[in-house]
Write a protein that holds these residues in place. Structure first.
Motif, PDB file in Angstrom:
ATOM      1  N   LYS A   1       0.745  -1.222  -0.014  1.00 41.84           N
ATOM      2  CA  LYS A   1       0.012  -0.051   0.007  1.00 41.84           C
ATOM      3  C   LYS A   1       0.956   1.173   0.121  1.00 41.84           C
ATOM      4  CE  LYS A   1      -4.047  -2.009   2.499  1.00 41.84           C
ATOM      5  NZ  LYS A   1      -4.607  -2.049   3.812  1.00 41.84           N
ATOM      6  N   LEU A   2       1.926   1.136   0.795  1.00 47.19           N
ATOM      7  CA  LEU A   2       3.036   2.549   0.943  1.00 47.19           C
ATOM      8  C   LEU A   2       3.668   2.678  -0.484  1.00 47.19           C
ATOM      9  CD1 LEU A   2       4.129   4.588   2.339  1.00 47.19           C
ATOM     10  CD2 LEU A   2       5.672   2.896   3.341  1.00 47.19           C
ATOM     11  N   ALA A   3       3.841   1.398  -1.261  1.00 48.58           N
ATOM     12  CA  ALA A   3       4.616   1.489  -2.381  1.00 48.58           C
ATOM     13  C   ALA A   3       3.845   2.170  -3.445  1.00 48.58           C
ATOM     14  CB  ALA A   3       4.784   0.269  -2.888  1.00 48.58           C
ATOM     15  N   LYS A   4       2.399   2.400  -3.246  1.00 49.15           N
ATOM     16  CA  LYS A   4       1.556   3.090  -4.370  1.00 49.15           C
ATOM     17  C   LYS A   4       1.963   4.617  -4.194  1.00 49.15           C
ATOM     18  CE  LYS A   4      -1.951  -0.704  -4.587  1.00 49.15           C
ATOM     19  NZ  LYS A   4      -3.212  -1.127  -4.123  1.00 49.15           N
ATOM     20  N   ASP A   5       2.404   5.019  -3.245  1.00 45.04           N
ATOM     21  CA  ASP A   5       2.169   6.452  -2.890  1.00 45.04           C
ATOM     22  C   ASP A   5       3.647   7.037  -3.067  1.00 45.04           C
ATOM     23  OD1 ASP A   5      -0.380   6.637  -2.061  1.00 45.04           O
ATOM     24  OD2 ASP A   5       0.020   6.111   0.012  1.00 45.04           O
ATOM     25  N   VAL A   6       4.701   6.156  -3.426  1.00 46.35           N
ATOM     26  CA  VAL A   6       6.143   6.556  -3.599  1.00 46.35           C
ATOM     27  C   VAL A   6       6.515   6.255  -5.084  1.00 46.35           C
ATOM     28  CG1 VAL A   6       8.596   6.349  -2.797  1.00 46.35           C
ATOM     29  CG2 VAL A   6       6.665   5.678  -1.334  1.00 46.35           C
ATOM     30  N   PRO A   7       6.979   7.215  -5.745  1.00 45.99           N
ATOM     31  CA  PRO A   7       7.318   7.083  -7.011  1.00 45.99           C
ATOM     32  C   PRO A   7       8.522   6.151  -7.287  1.00 45.99           C
ATOM     33  CG  PRO A   7       7.280   9.328  -6.560  1.00 45.99           C
ATOM     34  CD  PRO A   7       7.280   8.777  -5.293  1.00 45.99           C
ATOM     35  N   LYS A   8       8.778   5.270  -8.535  1.00 43.12           N
ATOM     36  CA  LYS A   8       9.775   4.611  -8.679  1.00 43.12           C
ATOM     37  C   LYS A   8      10.915   5.215  -8.785  1.00 43.12           C
ATOM     38  CE  LYS A   8       7.140   0.993  -9.812  1.00 43.12           C
ATOM     39  NZ  LYS A   8       7.371  -0.520  -9.470  1.00 43.12           N
ATOM     40  N   SER A   9      11.891   4.809  -8.166  1.00 44.63           N
ATOM     41  CA  SER A   9      13.346   5.314  -8.114  1.00 44.63           C
ATOM     42  C   SER A   9      14.297   4.340  -7.823  1.00 44.63           C
ATOM     43  CB  SER A   9      13.393   6.486  -7.291  1.00 44.63           C
ATOM     44  OG  SER A   9      14.527   6.833  -7.037  1.00 44.63           O
ATOM     45  N   ASN A  10      15.194   3.981  -8.673  1.00 46.52           N
ATOM     46  CA  ASN A  10      16.158   2.970  -8.462  1.00 46.52           C
ATOM     47  C   ASN A  10      17.307   3.491  -7.026  1.00 46.52           C
ATOM     48  OD1 ASN A  10      15.158   1.468 -10.391  1.00 46.52           O
ATOM     49  ND2 ASN A  10      17.075   0.897 -11.213  1.00 46.52           N
ATOM     50  N   GLU A  11      17.386   4.845  -7.128  1.00 47.40           N
ATOM     51  CA  GLU A  11      18.323   5.393  -6.176  1.00 47.40           C
ATOM     52  C   GLU A  11      17.692   5.338  -4.810  1.00 47.40           C
ATOM     53  OE1 GLU A  11      20.358   9.769  -5.085  1.00 47.40           O
ATOM     54  OE2 GLU A  11      19.218   9.687  -6.769  1.00 47.40           O
ATOM     55  N   LEU A  12      16.602   5.577  -4.759  1.00 41.58           N
ATOM     56  CA  LEU A  12      15.446   5.628  -3.452  1.00 41.58           C
ATOM     57  C   LEU A  12      15.502   4.006  -3.296  1.00 41.58           C
ATOM     58  CD1 LEU A  12      14.086   6.782  -1.251  1.00 41.58           C
ATOM     59  CD2 LEU A  12      12.173   6.858  -2.437  1.00 41.58           C
ATOM     60  N   ALA A  13      15.414   3.194  -3.981  1.00 42.88           N
ATOM     61  CA  ALA A  13      15.227   1.657  -3.841  1.00 42.88           C
ATOM     62  C   ALA A  13      16.834   1.128  -3.083  1.00 42.88           C
ATOM     63  CB  ALA A  13      14.976   0.984  -5.093  1.00 42.88           C
ATOM     64  N   HIS A  14      17.856   1.501  -3.696  1.00 39.26           N
ATOM     65  CA  HIS A  14      18.858   0.936  -3.027  1.00 39.26           C
ATOM     66  C   HIS A  14      19.205   1.850  -1.902  1.00 39.26           C
ATOM     67  CE1 HIS A  14      20.745  -1.226  -6.091  1.00 39.26           C
ATOM     68  NE2 HIS A  14      20.489  -0.456  -7.181  1.00 39.26           N
ATOM     69  N   GLU A  15      18.707   2.998  -1.528  1.00 35.82           N
ATOM     70  CA  GLU A  15      19.144   3.698  -0.246  1.00 35.82           C
ATOM     71  C   GLU A  15      18.153   2.990   0.773  1.00 35.82           C
ATOM     72  OE1 GLU A  15      18.071   7.754  -0.336  1.00 35.82           O
ATOM     73  OE2 GLU A  15      19.662   8.184  -1.690  1.00 35.82           O
ATOM     74  N   LEU A  16      16.978   2.595   0.516  1.00 38.46           N
ATOM     75  CA  LEU A  16      15.975   1.710   1.394  1.00 38.46           C
ATOM     76  C   LEU A  16      16.579   0.428   1.706  1.00 38.46           C
ATOM     77  CD1 LEU A  16      12.689   2.884  -0.137  1.00 38.46           C
ATOM     78  CD2 LEU A  16      13.403   3.264   2.438  1.00 38.46           C
ATOM     79  N   TRP A  17      17.147  -0.207   0.698  1.00 38.82           N
ATOM     80  CA  TRP A  17      17.847  -1.621   0.704  1.00 38.82           C
ATOM     81  C   TRP A  17      18.849  -1.505   1.853  1.00 38.82           C
ATOM     82  CZ3 TRP A  17      16.168  -6.270  -1.390  1.00 38.82           C
ATOM     83  CH2 TRP A  17      16.946  -7.196  -1.041  1.00 38.82           C
TER      84      TRP A  17
ATOM     85  N   GLU B   1      11.608  -4.528   6.233  1.00 38.95           N
ATOM     86  CA  GLU B   1      10.351  -4.139   5.587  1.00 38.95           C
ATOM     87  C   GLU B   1      10.842  -3.118   4.390  1.00 38.95           C
ATOM     88  OE1 GLU B   1       8.952  -5.581   9.455  1.00 38.95           O
ATOM     89  OE2 GLU B   1      10.719  -4.407   8.652  1.00 38.95           O
ATOM     90  N   ALA B   2      11.948  -2.142   4.747  1.00 36.37           N
ATOM     91  CA  ALA B   2      12.584  -1.378   3.754  1.00 36.37           C
ATOM     92  C   ALA B   2      13.047  -2.152   2.605  1.00 36.37           C
ATOM     93  CB  ALA B   2      13.716  -0.410   4.343  1.00 36.37           C
ATOM     94  N   LYS B   3      13.388  -3.200   2.650  1.00 39.81           N
ATOM     95  CA  LYS B   3      13.729  -4.077   1.528  1.00 39.81           C
ATOM     96  C   LYS B   3      12.691  -4.522   0.797  1.00 39.81           C
ATOM     97  CE  LYS B   3      18.344  -5.772   3.547  1.00 39.81           C
ATOM     98  NZ  LYS B   3      19.290  -6.808   3.821  1.00 39.81           N
ATOM     99  N   LEU B   4      11.691  -5.010   1.204  1.00 37.84           N
ATOM    100  CA  LEU B   4      10.177  -5.231   0.637  1.00 37.84           C
ATOM    101  C   LEU B   4       9.817  -4.096  -0.116  1.00 37.84           C
ATOM    102  CD1 LEU B   4       8.505  -7.202   3.867  1.00 37.84           C
ATOM    103  CD2 LEU B   4       9.673  -8.177   1.537  1.00 37.84           C
ATOM    104  N   LEU B   5       9.821  -3.097   0.285  1.00 35.89           N
ATOM    105  CA  LEU B   5       9.299  -1.899  -0.264  1.00 35.89           C
ATOM    106  C   LEU B   5      10.422  -1.462  -1.492  1.00 35.89           C
ATOM    107  CD1 LEU B   5       7.592   0.571  -0.502  1.00 35.89           C
ATOM    108  CD2 LEU B   5       9.067   1.677   1.169  1.00 35.89           C
ATOM    109  N   ALA B   6      11.606  -1.565  -1.177  1.00 34.10           N
ATOM    110  CA  ALA B   6      12.647  -1.267  -2.260  1.00 34.10           C
ATOM    111  C   ALA B   6      12.371  -2.186  -3.651  1.00 34.10           C
ATOM    112  CB  ALA B   6      14.137  -1.472  -1.506  1.00 34.10           C
TER     113      ALA B   6
END
Length: 237
Positions: free
Chosen positions: A42-58, A64-69
């Motif tokens: 559900k949270l992922a729907k409110d966050v724009p796709k971004s590889n940079e952000l995904a790597h930061e979260l990972w 849970e941050a990895k799941l979201l990433a």
């Protein structure tokens, strides 16, 4: 939305009860926030796709941050090598499957990882090989017969691995291939009986687990894959 803001949102969604369940799966307590995968989606729907952000979260190390990433990677801008490297950090079956089903299988050339990871000594790389097979059997409608036959060979070859999270994935892969059609249902059942006759404890377990489903599949109009007879009866009530 920045990484720290997202972590704070996850923490605000946390449940101690769910965190306890996550820890039971083997996730270190300090790496668990306590948010369900459904809420992460559900949270992922409110966050724009971004590889940079995904790597930061990972890199935060939070489960849970990895799941979201995984859900935030832009498939068009993600290399297979980049996605496969993430598997080196995976320490749970749910993140393994989540990464395979939501990212890796959507990347061109993912199939080359299957034999490579099938030979791996790492539990979750090896599980990933069979998660990818199961996912491909479900979603890749144009899989060639020779590819499916090769996957059955890999299942046979690696069916003596007694690690729980590997053997369950091997059974899953065998069952999903057996649901393709009656031809592959027969091939999967034959392989299961071969495993059952081997006398190897793990192979016998996989065979029995798979046969519970494989021997009770039916064809339903409007569906390309076979389903369990019980599911059909439930749908008709």
């Amino acid at each position: 939305m920045q990484t720290q803001e997202i972590i704070e949102k996850l923490q605000g969604m946390a449940s101690e009860k769910y965190k306890a369940n996550v820890v039971k799966m083997g996730i270190p307590e300090e790496c668990s926030i306590g948010v369900s995968t459904g809420d992460v989606r559900k949270l992922a729907k409110d966050v724009p796709k971004s590889n940079e952000l995904a790597h930061e979260l990972w890199e935060t190390g939070y489960h849970e941050a990895k799941l979201l990433a995984v859900l935030l990677f832009d498939k068009k801008q993600t290399s297979l090598e980049e996605a496969a490297a993430l598997m080196e950090d995976v320490i749970s079956w749910d993140l393994c499957d989540h990464l395979c089903k939501n990212l890796i299988i959507k990347l061109k050339g993912y199939e080359c990882l299957i034999p490579q990871w099938g030979e791996s000594e790492k539990t979750y790389e090896k599980r990933a090989a069979f998660t990818l097979i199961a996912s491909a059997a479900i979603h890749e409608k144009k899989l060639a017969g020779e590819t499916l036959d090769h996957y059955l060979e890999l299942i046979s070859e690696h069916s003596a691995d007694e690690r729980e999270h590997v053997k369950k994935a091997v059974s899953w892969a065998l069952r999903e291939i057996g649901k393709r059609d009656f031809d592959y249902n027969e091939k999967a059942i034959l392989l299961a009986h071969e495993l059952k006759a081997s006398g190897d404890k793990t192979q016998v377990w996989i065979a029995k687990d798979a046969l519970k489903e494989l021997e009770n599949l039916v064809k339903v109009e409007g569906r390309s894959r076979l389903i369990s007879a019980k599911s059909k009866m439930g749908a008709e009530k």
